[in-house]
Design an enzyme around this catalytic site. Structure first.
Site, mmCIF file in Angstrom:
data_model
loop_
_atom_site.group_PDB
_atom_site.id
_atom_site.type_symbol
_atom_site.label_atom_id
_atom_site.label_comp_id
_atom_site.label_asym_id
_atom_site.label_seq_id
_atom_site.Cartn_x
_atom_site.Cartn_y
_atom_site.Cartn_z
ATOM 1 N N ARG A 102 0.875 -1.185 0.000
ATOM 2 C CA ARG A 102 0.000 0.000 0.000
ATOM 3 C C ARG A 102 0.902 1.222 0.000
ATOM 4 O O ARG A 102 1.690 1.411 0.937
ATOM 5 C CB ARG A 102 -0.912 -0.001 1.230
ATOM 6 N N HIS A 129 -7.408 0.787 -6.374
ATOM 7 C CA HIS A 129 -7.620 -0.073 -5.197
ATOM 8 C C HIS A 129 -8.316 -1.359 -5.675
ATOM 9 O O HIS A 129 -9.479 -1.606 -5.374
ATOM 10 C CB HIS A 129 -8.470 0.669 -4.160
ATOM 11 N N GLN A 132 -10.145 -3.897 -3.174
ATOM 12 C CA GLN A 132 -11.442 -3.423 -2.682
ATOM 13 C C GLN A 132 -12.524 -3.689 -3.715
ATOM 14 O O GLN A 132 -13.622 -4.151 -3.392
ATOM 15 C CB GLN A 132 -11.352 -1.927 -2.372
ATOM 16 N N ASP A 219 -17.120 7.361 -1.309
ATOM 17 C CA ASP A 219 -15.847 7.242 -0.596
ATOM 18 C C ASP A 219 -15.529 8.622 -0.019
ATOM 19 O O ASP A 219 -16.159 9.621 -0.397
ATOM 20 C CB ASP A 219 -14.761 6.772 -1.594
ATOM 21 N N CYS A 259 -16.259 1.811 0.706
ATOM 22 C CA CYS A 259 -15.061 1.000 0.984
ATOM 23 C C CYS A 259 -14.637 1.091 2.444
ATOM 24 O O CYS A 259 -13.970 0.192 2.940
ATOM 25 C CB CYS A 259 -13.926 1.425 0.070
ATOM 26 N N ARG A 286 -13.753 -8.486 1.744
ATOM 27 C CA ARG A 286 -12.329 -8.235 1.493
ATOM 28 C C ARG A 286 -11.538 -9.504 1.802
ATOM 29 O O ARG A 286 -10.634 -9.879 1.064
ATOM 30 C CB ARG A 286 -11.823 -7.093 2.393
HETATM 31 N N1 NVA Z 1 -9.847 6.870 -1.288
HETATM 32 C C1 NVA Z 1 -9.488 6.369 0.025
HETATM 33 C C2 NVA Z 1 -9.767 4.908 0.106
HETATM 34 C C3 NVA Z 1 -9.480 4.291 1.449
HETATM 35 C C4 NVA Z 1 -9.720 2.824 1.465
HETATM 36 C C5 NVA Z 1 -8.037 6.682 0.307
HETATM 37 O O1 NVA Z 1 -7.208 6.497 -0.591
HETATM 38 O O2 NVA Z 1 -7.725 7.126 1.412
HETATM 39 N N1 CP Z 2 -11.161 -0.087 2.480
HETATM 40 C C1 CP Z 2 -9.901 -0.188 2.908
HETATM 41 O O1 CP Z 2 -8.955 -0.428 2.140
HETATM 42 O O2 CP Z 2 -9.746 -0.055 4.248
HETATM 43 P P1 CP Z 2 -8.396 0.139 5.046
HETATM 44 O O3 CP Z 2 -7.824 1.477 4.645
HETATM 45 O O4 CP Z 2 -8.787 0.072 6.482
HETATM 46 O O5 CP Z 2 -7.449 -0.963 4.660
#
Ligand code: NVA
Ligand code: CP
Length: 299
Positions: A102, A129, A132, A219, A259, A286
């Site tokens: 990540r 992502h 997800q 989101d 998400c 997930r």
């Molecule tokens: N768009 C959000 C998704 C989190 C799962 C982010 O990147 O923070």
């Molecule tokens: N939706 C998602 O990826 O959650 P986290 O940021 O908690 O991993």
């Protein structure tokens, strides 16, 4: 399938195979079936951003498949002190059987795949992502029994989630509409691809986007890394919220997905959020969808 870097790398058949396997693993888990499919295998999980779901579901998922997962915070890795990704990739490939990462830049994930010799999984970048969205598609199919022909509407920032939902939705034969402010549209190339390959619209008109939708998705307005813009974004995105009016434009039995984490009263009202427990089935999925990915890539 060698890696999971972004959904556009997968064919419709490959996505369907992952969803089918995810369903099977989910029902086997409910029946108490124990697996040793990934016995002796180790997944490294590199995190440059926070996570609840991704971290815990990958870690538990590896354990449930008979393997092990290592949490590698970039604060502790030499990557955080400037060791190049291409060197990290070549070293970790000699210890591990797969890496989930990540991070911010999609190019970093692609570099890991280019220089490493083990499967790489994108656990979220600023661009995509995919894990997800596999869970999202699984959840929609569970509730609606099909994906083809359904209308999915995303309301909010044209961010990593929007990008991956567009690709996943169009690949699976869904109609995808996005409602977002003019300066916050999804990736240009993804939108051009979607227009060519399916039924896709992007508009500032929330009603037009939400009308007749089978699935409403939203989101956060400010993603990880955009915390400094949060106040400005609260103004820009003020109307891009799933609330009772939006629910009234969608089909009566429309699903609501998020998400998570959610910011109540920003992108979704507390009321709508609490009326749609499928959001937590989505979060659960997930685990199952990622176990399917791990099996496909690491078995
Ligand atoms: N768009 C959000 C998704 C989190 C799962 C982010 O990147 O923070
Ligand atoms: N939706 C998602 O990826 O959650 P986290 O940021 O908690 O991993």
């Amino acid at each position: 399938m060698k890696h999971l870097l972004k959904l556009s790398d997968l064919s419709t058949d490959e996505i369907t195979e992952i969803l089918d396997l995810a369903d099977k693993l989910k029902s086997e888990r409910k029946m108490g079936v124990e697996h040793t499919i990934l016995k002796g295998k180790t997944l490294g999980m590199i995190f440059q951003k926070s996570s609840t779901r991704t971290r815990v579901s990958f870690e538990a998922g590896m354990y449930q498949l008979g393997g092990t997962a290592l949490f590698l915070s970039s604060n502790d890795l030499q990557i955080g002190r400037g060791e190049p990704v291409k060197d990290t990739a070549r070293v970790l490939s000699r210890y591990l059987d797969g890496i989930m990462i990540r991070t911010y830049e999609q190019s970093e994930v692609e570099a890991l795949a280019e220089y490493g010799s083990i499967p790489i999984i994108n656990g979220l970048t600023d661009y995509a992502h995919p894990c997800q969205v596999l869970a999202d598609l699984m959840t929609i199919r569970e509730y609606k029994k099909t994906l083809k022909g359904l209308k999915m509407c995303f309301i909010g920032d044209g961010n990593n989630m929007a990008n991956s939902l567009i690709v996943g939705g169009i690949k699976m034969g869904m109609e995808v509409s996005v409602a977002c402010p003019a300066d916050y549209k999804p990736d240009k190339d993804i939108m051009a691809w979607a227009e060519k390959n399916g039924k896709f619209t992007c508009t500032e008109d929330i009603k037009a986007a939400a009308e007749n939708a089978d699935v409403l998705y939203t989101d956060v307005w400010a993603s990880m890394g955009q915390e400094g813009e949060a106040e400005k974004r609260k103004v820009v995105f003020k109307n891009y919220q799933i609330n009772d009016s939006v629910m009234g434009w969608a089909k009566k039995d429309a699903m609501v997905l998020h998400c998570l984490p959610a910011h109540r009263e920003e992108e979704i009202t507390d009321k709508v959020f609490e009326e749609h427990p499928e959001i937590f089935d989505e979060a659960e999925n997930r685990l199952h969808a990622q176990k399917a990915v791990l099996v496909k890539l690491m078995k």
